[in-house]
Design a protein around this motif. Structure first.
Motif, short mmCIF file in Angstrom:
data_model
loop_
_atom_site.label_atom_id
_atom_site.label_comp_id
_atom_site.label_asym_id
_atom_site.label_seq_id
_atom_site.Cartn_x
_atom_site.Cartn_y
_atom_site.Cartn_z
N PHE A 1 -64.90 -34.42 37.94
CA PHE A 1 -63.51 -34.17 38.35
C PHE A 1 -63.28 -34.88 39.68
O PHE A 1 -63.91 -34.54 40.68
CB PHE A 1 -63.25 -32.68 38.49
CG PHE A 1 -63.43 -31.91 37.21
CD1 PHE A 1 -62.58 -32.13 36.13
CD2 PHE A 1 -64.44 -30.98 37.07
CE1 PHE A 1 -62.73 -31.43 34.95
CE2 PHE A 1 -64.61 -30.26 35.89
CZ PHE A 1 -63.75 -30.49 34.83
N HIS B 1 -60.98 -34.81 41.90
CA HIS B 1 -60.40 -34.04 43.00
C HIS B 1 -61.33 -32.90 43.45
O HIS B 1 -60.95 -32.11 44.31
CB HIS B 1 -59.04 -33.47 42.59
CG HIS B 1 -59.08 -32.65 41.34
ND1 HIS B 1 -59.33 -33.19 40.12
CD2 HIS B 1 -58.90 -31.31 41.14
CE1 HIS B 1 -59.31 -32.24 39.20
NE2 HIS B 1 -59.06 -31.08 39.79
N TYR B 2 -62.51 -32.80 42.84
CA TYR B 2 -63.52 -31.82 43.25
C TYR B 2 -64.60 -32.52 44.06
O TYR B 2 -64.96 -33.66 43.78
CB TYR B 2 -64.20 -31.19 42.03
CG TYR B 2 -63.44 -30.10 41.32
CD1 TYR B 2 -62.07 -29.91 41.52
CD2 TYR B 2 -64.08 -29.26 40.41
CE1 TYR B 2 -61.39 -28.91 40.85
CE2 TYR B 2 -63.40 -28.27 39.73
CZ TYR B 2 -62.05 -28.10 39.95
OH TYR B 2 -61.37 -27.11 39.28
N THR B 3 -65.15 -31.83 45.06
CA THR B 3 -66.30 -32.36 45.78
C THR B 3 -67.53 -32.32 44.87
O THR B 3 -67.51 -31.73 43.78
CB THR B 3 -66.60 -31.54 47.04
OG1 THR B 3 -66.99 -30.21 46.64
CG2 THR B 3 -65.39 -31.48 47.96
N VAL C 1 -69.08 -25.85 38.53
CA VAL C 1 -68.04 -25.51 37.55
C VAL C 1 -68.49 -24.42 36.57
O VAL C 1 -67.83 -23.39 36.42
CB VAL C 1 -67.59 -26.78 36.79
CG1 VAL C 1 -66.77 -26.39 35.57
CG2 VAL C 1 -66.76 -27.68 37.70
N GLU D 1 -68.49 -28.76 44.28
CA GLU D 1 -67.54 -28.10 43.37
C GLU D 1 -67.74 -28.55 41.94
O GLU D 1 -67.61 -27.76 41.00
CB GLU D 1 -66.10 -28.38 43.83
CG GLU D 1 -65.72 -27.65 45.11
CD GLU D 1 -64.41 -28.13 45.70
OE1 GLU D 1 -63.83 -27.40 46.51
OE2 GLU D 1 -63.97 -29.26 45.36
N ASN D 2 -68.04 -29.82 41.74
CA ASN D 2 -68.33 -30.32 40.40
C ASN D 2 -69.56 -29.64 39.81
O ASN D 2 -69.55 -29.20 38.65
CB ASN D 2 -68.54 -31.84 40.42
CG ASN D 2 -67.28 -32.62 40.13
OD1 ASN D 2 -66.83 -32.69 38.99
ND2 ASN D 2 -66.70 -33.21 41.17
N ARG E 1 -74.63 -31.12 37.31
CA ARG E 1 -73.60 -30.24 36.75
C ARG E 1 -74.02 -29.70 35.39
O ARG E 1 -73.83 -28.52 35.08
CB ARG E 1 -72.26 -30.98 36.63
CG ARG E 1 -71.13 -30.08 36.13
CD ARG E 1 -69.81 -30.80 36.10
NE ARG E 1 -69.81 -31.90 35.14
CZ ARG E 1 -68.77 -32.71 34.92
NH1 ARG E 1 -67.66 -32.54 35.62
NH2 ARG E 1 -68.84 -33.68 34.05
N HIS F 1 -70.08 -32.35 50.20
CA HIS F 1 -68.63 -32.30 50.43
C HIS F 1 -67.95 -33.65 50.22
O HIS F 1 -66.77 -33.81 50.54
CB HIS F 1 -68.36 -31.76 51.83
CG HIS F 1 -68.96 -30.40 52.06
ND1 HIS F 1 -68.55 -29.27 51.38
CD2 HIS F 1 -69.98 -30.00 52.87
CE1 HIS F 1 -69.28 -28.24 51.77
NE2 HIS F 1 -70.15 -28.65 52.66
N TYR G 1 -66.55 -36.76 47.71
CA TYR G 1 -65.85 -36.84 46.43
C TYR G 1 -66.48 -37.93 45.57
O TYR G 1 -67.11 -38.86 46.10
CB TYR G 1 -64.36 -37.09 46.65
CG TYR G 1 -63.65 -35.90 47.24
CD1 TYR G 1 -63.10 -34.92 46.41
CD2 TYR G 1 -63.58 -35.72 48.62
CE1 TYR G 1 -62.46 -33.79 46.95
CE2 TYR G 1 -62.95 -34.60 49.17
CZ TYR G 1 -62.40 -33.64 48.32
OH TYR G 1 -61.80 -32.53 48.85
#
Length: 238
Positions: free
Chosen positions: A87, A89-91, A98, A94-95, A148, A130, A132
């Protein structure tokens, strides 16, 4: 562990998969090998119901996957794409997080798992967590994609040309890391590739496909030493 029974899939007038059956045992590295358009990716996507088969069944530990809600099924199977599918727009962190978030893991557990996987896959948490995806190299993005897929520690890992978009040097390095990493050694892996060397390096068994059908299935040595026809000999350059 995973069994495909007489799978069929048609797109318009194209018979993408025709009567494909195989069983994959726990802990195997099962490689779907073949040229572009032979049906291997379509077959892979039917295993976790990204595509629904037009006919046939997929069983997971004896249960018909058609009876398992698709989101639940997919959360139990890691999935790695050729172009990572991160993704944008996810760091990085964050990816990777998920699926654990969807499974309602505690925040501290997610952070610990993320940091552990990044370290194992050669990524610095302080430098990359952090960042992208567009700020990473292709090899780094592929490592994030692998992290991930592994984050929730699924027993099954589906991989669609996971190293195909990388340059040869990076591909060889990550492929070697993949084969040696303890996280992968305890998984049941089904992987798609068109690269014979990659298949024979990583596979417990190889399933060679052509025009939507299985041509030959066996260990790398069996395919090398006992090719069933001229197509196998030509494809493997024997």
């Amino acid at each position: 562990m995973i069994e495909a029974r007489h799978l069929h899939k048609t797109f318009g007038t194209t018979r993408a998969v025709q009567d494909v059956s195989f069983s994959v045992q726990e802990g195997e590295n099962f490689i779907l090998l073949g040229t572009s358009g032979c049906g291997k990716t379509t077959t892979l996507k039917m295993l976790n119901r990204l595509l629904e088969p037009d006919g046939g069944q997929v069983l997971l530990n004896g249960a018909d996957t058609a009876t398992i809600p698709a989101p639940q099924l997919r959360r139990g199977m890691g999935y790695v794409l050729q172009h990572t599918g991160l993704f944008p727009h996810y760091t990085v962190a964050e990816n990777i997080a998920v699926v654990p978030k969807l499974l309602h893991w505690e925040k501290d557990a997610i952070q610990e798992r993320t940091a552990t996987l990044m370290q194992k896959l050669g990524l610095s948490y302080s430098e990359h967590a952090h960042a992208y995806p567009h700020q990473l190299s292709g090899g780094q993005q592929q490592r994030v994609g692998l992290a991930r897929a592994l984050a929730a520690d699924p027993p099954v890992l589906l991989m669609d040309e996971p190293f195909g978009a990388l340059d040869p040097i990076t591909r060889d390095r990550i492929r070697t890391e993949f084969s040696e990493l303890d996280e992968f050694k305890k998984k049941t892996i089904i992987m798609v590739t068109h690269d014979v060397q990659e298949a024979f390096t990583l596979a417990t068994r190889v399933c060679l496909m052509d025009e939507g059908r299985i041509v030959q299935m066996g260990t790398p040595d069996q395919l090398r030493e006992q090719p069933v026809n001229d197509f196998v000999r030509t494809f493997l350059k024997l």
